[in-house]
Design an enzyme around this catalytic site. Structure first.
Site, short mmCIF file in Angstrom:
data_model
loop_
_atom_site.label_atom_id
_atom_site.label_comp_id
_atom_site.label_asym_id
_atom_site.label_seq_id
_atom_site.Cartn_x
_atom_site.Cartn_y
_atom_site.Cartn_z
N THR A 186 6.31 4.60 -9.34
CA THR A 186 6.53 3.90 -10.38
C THR A 186 6.43 4.78 -11.61
OG1 THR A 186 5.83 1.77 -9.50
CG2 THR A 186 5.65 2.08 -11.88
N SER A 239 3.76 5.08 -3.40
CA SER A 239 3.45 3.91 -4.09
C SER A 239 4.75 2.72 -3.93
CB SER A 239 3.07 4.38 -5.50
OG SER A 239 2.70 3.13 -6.22
N LEU A 240 5.38 2.65 -5.02
CA LEU A 240 6.53 1.83 -5.01
C LEU A 240 7.64 2.41 -4.19
CD1 LEU A 240 8.35 -0.46 -5.93
CD2 LEU A 240 9.13 0.85 -7.85
N ASP A 289 -8.27 5.63 -4.10
CA ASP A 289 -7.11 4.96 -4.51
C ASP A 289 -7.73 3.79 -5.31
OD1 ASP A 289 -4.58 3.48 -5.30
OD2 ASP A 289 -3.80 4.36 -3.59
N HIS A 332 -4.91 7.85 -6.22
CA HIS A 332 -3.32 7.15 -6.04
C HIS A 332 -2.31 8.22 -6.02
CE1 HIS A 332 -0.76 3.49 -5.80
NE2 HIS A 332 -0.03 4.38 -6.84
#
Length: 258
Positions: free
Chosen positions: A28, A92-93, A209, A236
């Site tokens: 993201t 992530s995304l 994270d 993260h």
């Protein structure tokens, strides 16, 4: 730079190297440029790194973004590049999208590395993502990013001055479509497709994270038939915090996959 059109979306992607295909899916508010350090070490691979809508050079109609549509765009990149099957790495995304692609088009995925992915957005995460949207509106999203993304190893060596410089740099790289990508984060639910993943999968978690919990990582491992877990001592944002260690874990896994 190659590009492929899918409906109203024109997906731009980088293609470098030669060898088995390695498809890299960014997180993201980032872009394909997130993968520069990994691409530099991916010798012996054909690396494909697309921009999601709202990032980099990719353009679309400005409508909602979903994991399903992003997975379709990733597959279109493979088609355009003449690639049948690829190792897929997502952060992530991008990890969510990689899992969706592996579960819905298993014939296209040789192996997958899911870093900082999660099975379904829960109430706590949704509150976090709503907060991100508020920060974007006030122009303070970049100041939050080091706090959210990096672990103790970053903060042990950071100074107030170096962190401030990082914030200023982040202000220039946050992508225009970050809000649309955050809305996609809010809607994640991979549970219907995880059991259909047949490729070997590395669920790569970050020890520090603040967005994805250890329980969510364990849920991913339990739901994917051929998954194993590993952990990196970072936050993260491990691909940026510890790029060399992250690249080693990823490349060791995909190099050993069938």
């Amino acid at each position: 730079m190659p590009k492929v059109t899918l409906g109203d979306t024109v997906v731009h992607y980088d293609r470098t190297g030669d060898g088995p295909a390695l498809l890299l899916l960014h997180g993201t508010a980032a872009s394909r440029e997130q993968w520069g350090p990994l691409t530099a070490q991916a010798n012996g691979f054909t690396v494909l790194a697309p921009d999601f809508p709202g990032s980099g050079l990719t353009t679309d109609d400005g409508g909602p973004i979903t994991a399903e549509t992003l997975a379709a765009q990733a597959e279109a990149v493979l088609d355009d590049a003449g690639i049948g099957r690829a190792h897929v790495v997502g952060h992530s995304l991008g990890g969510v999208v990689a899992a969706h692609l592996a579960g819905t088009r298993p014939d296209r995925v040789r192996s997958a590395v899911l870093h900082a992915a999660w099975p379904a957005t829960d109430v706590r995460q949704d509150a976090e993502f709503r907060y991100w949207l508020d920060l974007l509106e006030t122009g303070t999203f970049a100041r939050m990013l080091p706090l959210m993304a990096f672990g103790p190893r970053y903060w042990e060596q950071a100074t107030a001055e170096s962190n401030e410089q990082l914030v200023k740099t982040l202000e220039t790289v946050i992508q225009p479509g970050a809000d649309r990508q955050i809305e996609a984060d809010r809607a994640v639910d991979l549970r219907p497709v995880l059991g259909r993943i047949s490729a070997p999968v590395l669920v790569l978690g970050s020890a520090h994270d603040r967005i994805v919990t250890a329980d969510q990582q364990r849920e991913l491992v339990a739901a994917i038939p051929d998954a194993r877990a590993a952990e990196i001592d970072a936050g993260h944002g491990a691909p940026a915090e510890l790029p060399d260690e992250f690249a080693r874990l990823v490349l060791d896994f995909v190099s050993a996959a069938p």
